[in-house]
Scaffold this motif. Structure first.
Motif, PDB file in Angstrom:
ATOM      1  N   ARG A   8      43.865  49.907  54.892  1.00  0.00           N
ATOM      2  CA  ARG A   8      44.766  50.851  54.249  1.00  0.00           C
ATOM      3  C   ARG A   8      45.955  50.119  53.643  1.00  0.00           C
ATOM      4  N   LEU A   9      46.455  50.690  52.576  1.00  0.00           N
ATOM      5  CA  LEU A   9      47.742  50.232  52.073  1.00  0.00           C
ATOM      6  C   LEU A   9      48.830  50.920  52.883  1.00  0.00           C
ATOM      7  N   PRO A  10      49.800  50.213  53.431  1.00  0.00           N
ATOM      8  CA  PRO A  10      50.878  50.855  54.176  1.00  0.00           C
ATOM      9  C   PRO A  10      51.794  51.620  53.250  1.00  0.00           C
ATOM     10  N   ARG A  11      52.340  52.697  53.744  1.00  0.00           N
ATOM     11  CA  ARG A  11      53.339  53.436  52.971  1.00  0.00           C
ATOM     12  C   ARG A  11      54.626  52.622  52.886  1.00  0.00           C
ATOM     13  N   LEU A  12      55.303  52.785  51.762  1.00  0.00           N
ATOM     14  CA  LEU A  12      56.579  52.119  51.600  1.00  0.00           C
ATOM     15  C   LEU A  12      57.604  52.763  52.517  1.00  0.00           C
ATOM     16  N   ALA A  13      58.262  51.960  53.314  1.00  0.00           N
ATOM     17  CA  ALA A  13      59.321  52.465  54.181  1.00  0.00           C
ATOM     18  C   ALA A  13      60.609  52.524  53.380  1.00  0.00           C
ATOM     19  N   LEU A 139      48.459  44.719  45.097  1.00  0.00           N
ATOM     20  CA  LEU A 139      47.820  44.765  46.401  1.00  0.00           C
ATOM     21  C   LEU A 139      46.492  45.521  46.348  1.00  0.00           C
ATOM     22  N   PHE A 140      46.446  46.563  45.537  1.00  0.00           N
ATOM     23  CA  PHE A 140      45.200  47.314  45.335  1.00  0.00           C
ATOM     24  C   PHE A 140      44.121  46.386  44.759  1.00  0.00           C
ATOM     25  N   GLY A 141      44.504  45.542  43.814  1.00  0.00           N
ATOM     26  CA  GLY A 141      43.567  44.570  43.268  1.00  0.00           C
ATOM     27  C   GLY A 141      43.114  43.569  44.313  1.00  0.00           C
ATOM     28  N   GLN A 142      44.039  43.147  45.164  1.00  0.00           N
ATOM     29  CA  GLN A 142      43.660  42.216  46.225  1.00  0.00           C
ATOM     30  C   GLN A 142      42.641  42.864  47.164  1.00  0.00           C
ATOM     31  N   GLN A 143      42.795  44.151  47.405  1.00  0.00           N
ATOM     32  CA  GLN A 143      41.838  44.837  48.271  1.00  0.00           C
ATOM     33  C   GLN A 143      40.479  44.995  47.586  1.00  0.00           C
ATOM     34  N   LEU A 144      40.459  45.162  46.275  1.00  0.00           N
ATOM     35  CA  LEU A 144      39.188  45.128  45.551  1.00  0.00           C
ATOM     36  C   LEU A 144      38.533  43.750  45.719  1.00  0.00           C
ATOM     37  N   GLY A 145      39.362  42.704  45.676  1.00  0.00           N
ATOM     38  CA  GLY A 145      38.849  41.361  45.907  1.00  0.00           C
ATOM     39  C   GLY A 145      38.288  41.189  47.309  1.00  0.00           C
ATOM     40  N   LEU A 170      46.281  48.291  35.324  1.00  0.00           N
ATOM     41  CA  LEU A 170      44.979  47.635  35.369  1.00  0.00           C
ATOM     42  C   LEU A 170      45.122  46.116  35.283  1.00  0.00           C
ATOM     43  N   SER A 171      46.093  45.652  34.513  1.00  0.00           N
ATOM     44  CA  SER A 171      46.352  44.211  34.448  1.00  0.00           C
ATOM     45  C   SER A 171      46.797  43.679  35.810  1.00  0.00           C
ATOM     46  N   GLU A 172      47.614  44.464  36.519  1.00  0.00           N
ATOM     47  CA  GLU A 172      48.033  44.067  37.863  1.00  0.00           C
ATOM     48  C   GLU A 172      46.850  44.028  38.823  1.00  0.00           C
ATOM     49  N   ARG A 173      45.945  44.980  38.704  1.00  0.00           N
ATOM     50  CA  ARG A 173      44.766  44.994  39.577  1.00  0.00           C
ATOM     51  C   ARG A 173      43.895  43.764  39.324  1.00  0.00           C
ATOM     52  N   ILE A 174      43.699  43.410  38.064  1.00  0.00           N
ATOM     53  CA  ILE A 174      42.910  42.221  37.742  1.00  0.00           C
ATOM     54  C   ILE A 174      43.571  40.976  38.319  1.00  0.00           C
ATOM     55  N   ARG A 175      44.887  40.887  38.204  1.00  0.00           N
ATOM     56  CA  ARG A 175      45.593  39.730  38.752  1.00  0.00           C
ATOM     57  C   ARG A 175      45.428  39.676  40.264  1.00  0.00           C
ATOM     58  N   ARG A 178      41.887  38.409  41.260  1.00  0.00           N
ATOM     59  CA  ARG A 178      41.759  36.960  41.090  1.00  0.00           C
ATOM     60  C   ARG A 178      42.553  36.203  42.144  1.00  0.00           C
ATOM     61  N   GLN A 179      43.724  36.698  42.478  1.00  0.00           N
ATOM     62  CA  GLN A 179      44.521  36.039  43.515  1.00  0.00           C
ATOM     63  C   GLN A 179      43.786  36.040  44.847  1.00  0.00           C
ATOM     64  N   GLN A 180      43.195  37.184  45.192  1.00  0.00           N
ATOM     65  CA  GLN A 180      42.491  37.282  46.469  1.00  0.00           C
ATOM     66  C   GLN A 180      41.301  36.329  46.522  1.00  0.00           C
ATOM     67  N   LEU A 181      40.526  36.281  45.463  1.00  0.00           N
ATOM     68  CA  LEU A 181      39.329  35.449  45.458  1.00  0.00           C
ATOM     69  C   LEU A 181      39.671  33.967  45.326  1.00  0.00           C
ATOM     70  N   ARG A 182      40.756  33.685  44.653  1.00  0.00           N
ATOM     71  CA  ARG A 182      41.185  32.288  44.537  1.00  0.00           C
ATOM     72  C   ARG A 182      41.736  31.783  45.857  1.00  0.00           C
ATOM     73  N   GLY A 183      42.378  32.682  46.629  1.00  0.00           N
ATOM     74  CA  GLY A 183      42.888  32.316  47.942  1.00  0.00           C
ATOM     75  C   GLY A 183      44.234  31.641  47.929  1.00  0.00           C
ATOM     76  N   GLU A 184      44.850  31.510  46.772  1.00  0.00           N
ATOM     77  CA  GLU A 184      46.163  30.870  46.663  1.00  0.00           C
ATOM     78  C   GLU A 184      47.041  31.690  45.729  1.00  0.00           C
ATOM     79  N   PRO A 185      47.477  32.882  46.169  1.00  0.00           N
ATOM     80  CA  PRO A 185      48.222  33.776  45.275  1.00  0.00           C
ATOM     81  C   PRO A 185      49.446  33.132  44.642  1.00  0.00           C
ATOM     82  N   ALA A 186      50.230  32.421  45.445  1.00  0.00           N
ATOM     83  CA  ALA A 186      51.485  31.883  44.927  1.00  0.00           C
ATOM     84  C   ALA A 186      51.260  30.821  43.864  1.00  0.00           C
ATOM     85  N   ALA A 187      50.089  30.181  43.896  1.00  0.00           N
ATOM     86  CA  ALA A 187      49.830  29.088  42.960  1.00  0.00           C
ATOM     87  C   ALA A 187      49.310  29.585  41.617  1.00  0.00           C
TER      88      ALA A 187
END
Length: 335
Positions: A8-13, A139-145, A170-175, A178-187
């Motif tokens: 689940r995605l956590p709710r924003l506090a 984060l939604f895109g990362q969960q798709l990954g 949609l551009s954010e989801r694609i990013r 890719r971040q999730q599958l690449r395994g190095e988001p910050a890079a």
């Protein structure tokens, strides 16, 4: 039995959460609107229902405005200009092309309180809106990954289906994918194409854009599957399953043939809360997973944010909703 959530995605506090949900009295009825990317898409219909229900409970109204048919930022620009001319008490906008809208219709925003929902303005244009309601799309895109990794832990060839390249959510989801599958988001903040990292790559023709019409999406999907170019297909929106029977009729025979050949890809689709016909696609193996969002809750929270702004009250900068994973073999989760 409820369909189990894979994550689940956590709710924003937020400190203002209680205020966002509390009933607010108003001296006179107020009128708000959601300006959608397209008014005939199930997500926007459900979001509008949530907004209208919350508004009616307070004696207000919430309209769904925009054009029908495939998304285009020029058409949305015209709908947004018309919305500003209606003298509404607040507008929630699902952004197509951030810079174009900022340079055109949003120049007329004037005194109408503006928020975004579902799809936010880009970082440079965000000062034009008061707040955002929806998913954390990165984060939604990362969960798709993560779902892609579930079906192909060793990696594989990935093809992403999306709307227009300018759609900010949609551009954010694609990013995120890719971040999730690449395994190095910050890079890799730019979200460059996958080219072998952890076994993942993208065929030259992918991503496939302009799939926000079901027939176009199914044509591209069938061509991609028939060519055997992908091991995993992720659709960042629900366009392929807009009409579940159409998806079944056009792709069912092809998927049956690919099953016999042992070469069918895993298909993962981002969607509003799936209906019974769409869940049947999942349970019949025609789709492998859905990642859904709380569409009506996005509409409800959009109303409350616009309501507070109309009353001159403070709002949270972002209000986020949950996502849910649907996998075969269990009853659907409650919307």
């Amino acid at each position: 039995m409820k369909r189990p959530h894979f994550f689940r995605l956590p709710r924003l506090a937020v400190l203002l959460c209680g205020l966002l949900l509390a009933p607010l009295a108003s001296a006179a009825p107020l009128q708000f609107a959601l300006v959608a990317k397209r008014v005939d898409h199930r997500f926007f219909i459900l979001a509008a229902e949530g907004c209208a229900e919350a508004a009616q409970a307070q004696g207000d109204s919430c309209l769904l405005l925009g054009a029908a048919g495939p998304t285009h930022f020029r058409r949305q620009n015209e709908a947004l200009k018309a919305a500003f001319e209606r003298g509404l008490d607040g507008i929630a906008l699902s952004v197509t092309h951030s810079k174009w809208l900022a340079d055109h219709a949003l120049q007329r925003a004037g005194k109408t309180p503006l928020i975004t929902f579902d799809s936010d303005l880009g970082p440079a244009e965000q000062p034009l809106r008061k707040g955002y309601v929806g998913l954390d799309n990165l984060l939604f895109g990362q969960q798709l990954g993560m779902l892609a990794q579930r079906f192909r832990p060793q990696g594989g060839r990935l093809c992403i289906l999306s709307g227009r390249p300018q759609d900010t959510n949609l551009s954010e989801r694609i990013r995120g994918i890719r971040q999730q599958l690449r395994g190095e988001p910050a890079a890799n903040e730019a979200g460059d194409r996958l080219s072998g990292e952890h076994g993942w790559s993208e065929p030259p023709r992918c991503p496939l854009y302009d799939t926000d019409d079901q027939q176009n999406a199914l044509l591209k999907l069938a061509t991609l599957m028939d060519a055997g170019e992908a091991d995993v297909i992720i659709s960042t929106g629900s366009w392929p399953i807009h009409q579940a029977d159409t998806y079944r009729g056009q792709l069912g025979p092809l998927l049956a043939r690919l099953d016999k050949q042992g070469g069918r890809p895993a298909t993962i689709i981002a969607t509003p809360e799936p209906n019974a016909a769409q869940l049947a696609l999942l349970d019949d193996g025609l789709v492998q997973a859905y990642l859904s969002m709380e569409s009506r809750e996005i509409g409800r929270q959009s109303y409350w944010m616009m309501k507070r702004l109309a009353q001159g009250l403070p709002v949270a900068e972002r209000v986020l909703v949950e996502s849910h994973v649907y996998l075969p073999g269990a009853a659907p989760a409650n919307p």
